[in-house]
Design an enzyme around this catalytic site. Structure first.
Site, PDB file in Angstrom:
ATOM      1  N   HIS A  95       0.389  -1.732  -0.420  1.00 52.41           N
ATOM      2  CA  HIS A  95      -0.438  -0.027   0.251  1.00 52.41           C
ATOM      3  C   HIS A  95       0.754   1.602  -0.349  1.00 52.41           C
ATOM      4  CE1 HIS A  95      -2.691   2.986   1.388  1.00 52.41           C
ATOM      5  NE2 HIS A  95      -3.577   2.505   0.648  1.00 52.41           N
ATOM      6  N   GLY A 173      -6.918   8.711  -0.034  1.00 55.12           N
ATOM      7  CA  GLY A 173      -7.403  10.165   0.715  1.00 55.12           C
ATOM      8  C   GLY A 173      -7.890  11.549   0.890  1.00 55.12           C
ATOM      9  N   GLY A 234     -10.778   3.120   1.828  1.00 56.66           N
ATOM     10  CA  GLY A 234     -10.129   3.189   2.250  1.00 56.66           C
ATOM     11  C   GLY A 234     -11.789   4.170   3.059  1.00 56.66           C
ATOM     12  N   GLY A 235     -11.171   5.328   3.593  1.00 53.49           N
ATOM     13  CA  GLY A 235     -13.136   5.670   4.178  1.00 53.49           C
ATOM     14  C   GLY A 235     -14.114   5.066   4.450  1.00 53.49           C
TER      15      GLY A 235
HETATM   16  P1  PGA Z   1      -9.237   6.180   0.581  1.00 51.00           P
HETATM   17  O1  PGA Z   1      -8.159   5.261   0.616  1.00 51.00           O
HETATM   18  O2  PGA Z   1     -10.455   5.446  -0.597  1.00 51.00           O
HETATM   19  O3  PGA Z   1      -9.456   6.789   1.841  1.00 51.00           O
HETATM   20  O4  PGA Z   1      -8.987   6.920  -0.916  1.00 51.00           O
HETATM   21  C1  PGA Z   1      -8.488   4.262  -0.267  1.00 51.00           C
HETATM   22  C2  PGA Z   1      -6.628   2.929  -0.022  1.00 51.00           C
HETATM   23  O5  PGA Z   1      -6.068   4.023   0.969  1.00 51.00           O
HETATM   24  O6  PGA Z   1      -7.123   1.956  -0.356  1.00 51.00           O
END
Ligand code: PGA
Length: 253
Positions: A95, A173, A234-235
């Site tokens: 990641h 993010g 993620g979020g």
């Molecule tokens: P995000 O994170 O959806 O919060 O942008 C994605 C990830 O880090 O896998």
């Protein structure tokens, strides 16, 4: 036909008890629904409670990282066998937060991919360019390098069972996701490279997820591209209702 996979990366959020509550809520929402595979990757300390709460459901559990050795004097590290025993069947490798904050390299990604496969787990290998690399027109070259070095030594059969995740670093993010056209271009390129390096059949079977600010309102357009096989979220994965809405948006049947 590749079954879409929607994967939630909890990052450093949710205790074991909070994860169990989350899984119970999510399994209530997805009960009886098919056509999309679902995976959540909570912190190490929540793996066991996630697996217990998910037992008998369609929710799979993944770890966010592993060390490549089976065991040894590596303070603070956890092996593939350990997370597998705790109930993880997937493991996120490489990641961008691990690459930028914790010194992960293509070489360590490669060792972790091998360790995951050796432990009978499915690696979810993350690749993606930074904003500077995109601005310098290096996106496709960066993806080539990360895939070539990260998957060095893997067989076509192993590639076919693997999951890749294209996550442009500038979209993680930030609320700023790649346009479906940008994602589609990268995914198409990755698929072509996999075809070249691993053969048509294996490249056809390998799933490539998109990640970076995926939300309920943008998943359908992203997954409409034939080379986008799901999302690493993620979020928006932290709330079971939002995550379920993304799962719904990914249904192609
Ligand atoms: P995000 O994170 O959806 O919060 O942008 C994605 C990830 O880090 O896998």
């Amino acid at each position: 036909m590749r079954t879409p996979l929607i994967a939630g990366n909890f990052k450093m959020f949710k205790t074991a008890a909070e994860t169990a509550d989350y899984v119970l809520a999510l399994r209530g929402l997805i009960a009886g629904r098919h056509g999309v595979e679902v995976m959540i990757a909570p912190p190490f300390t929540s793996l066991q409670s996630a697996a217990q709460a998910a037992a008998g459901s369609a929710i799979a559990v993944g770890a966010q990282n592993i060390h490549w050795e089976r065991e040894g004097a590596f303070t603070g590290e956890v092996s593939a066998g350990m997370v597998r025993e705790a109930g993880a069947r997937f493991v996120i490798v490489g990641h961008s937060e691990r690459r930028t904050l914790f010194g992960e390299t293509d070489d360590s990604v490669n060792k972790k991919v091998n360790a995951a496969i050796a432990a009978g787990m499915t690696p979810v290998v993350c690749v993606g360019e930074t904003l500077e690399q995109r601005d310098r027109n290096e996106t496709l070259a960066v993806l080539d390098r990360q895939i070539k070095e990260g998957l060095d030594g893997a067989t076509g059969e192993q590639l076919a069972a693997m999951v890749l995740a294209y996550e442009p670093v500038w979209a993680i993010g930030t609320g700023r996701n790649a346009t479906p056209a940008q994602a589609g271009e990268a995914h198409f390129h990755i698929r072509q490279r996999l075809k070249q390096w691993f053969g048509l059949e294996s490249s056809d079977r390998c799933r490539i997820l998109y990640g970076g600010s995926v939300k309920p309102d943008n998943i359908s357009k992203l997954i409409a591209h034939p080379d986008v096989d799901g999302a690493l979220v993620g979020g928006a994965s932290l709330d079971p209702k939002a995550f379920f809405a993304i799962i719904q948006g990914a249904r192609t049947t």
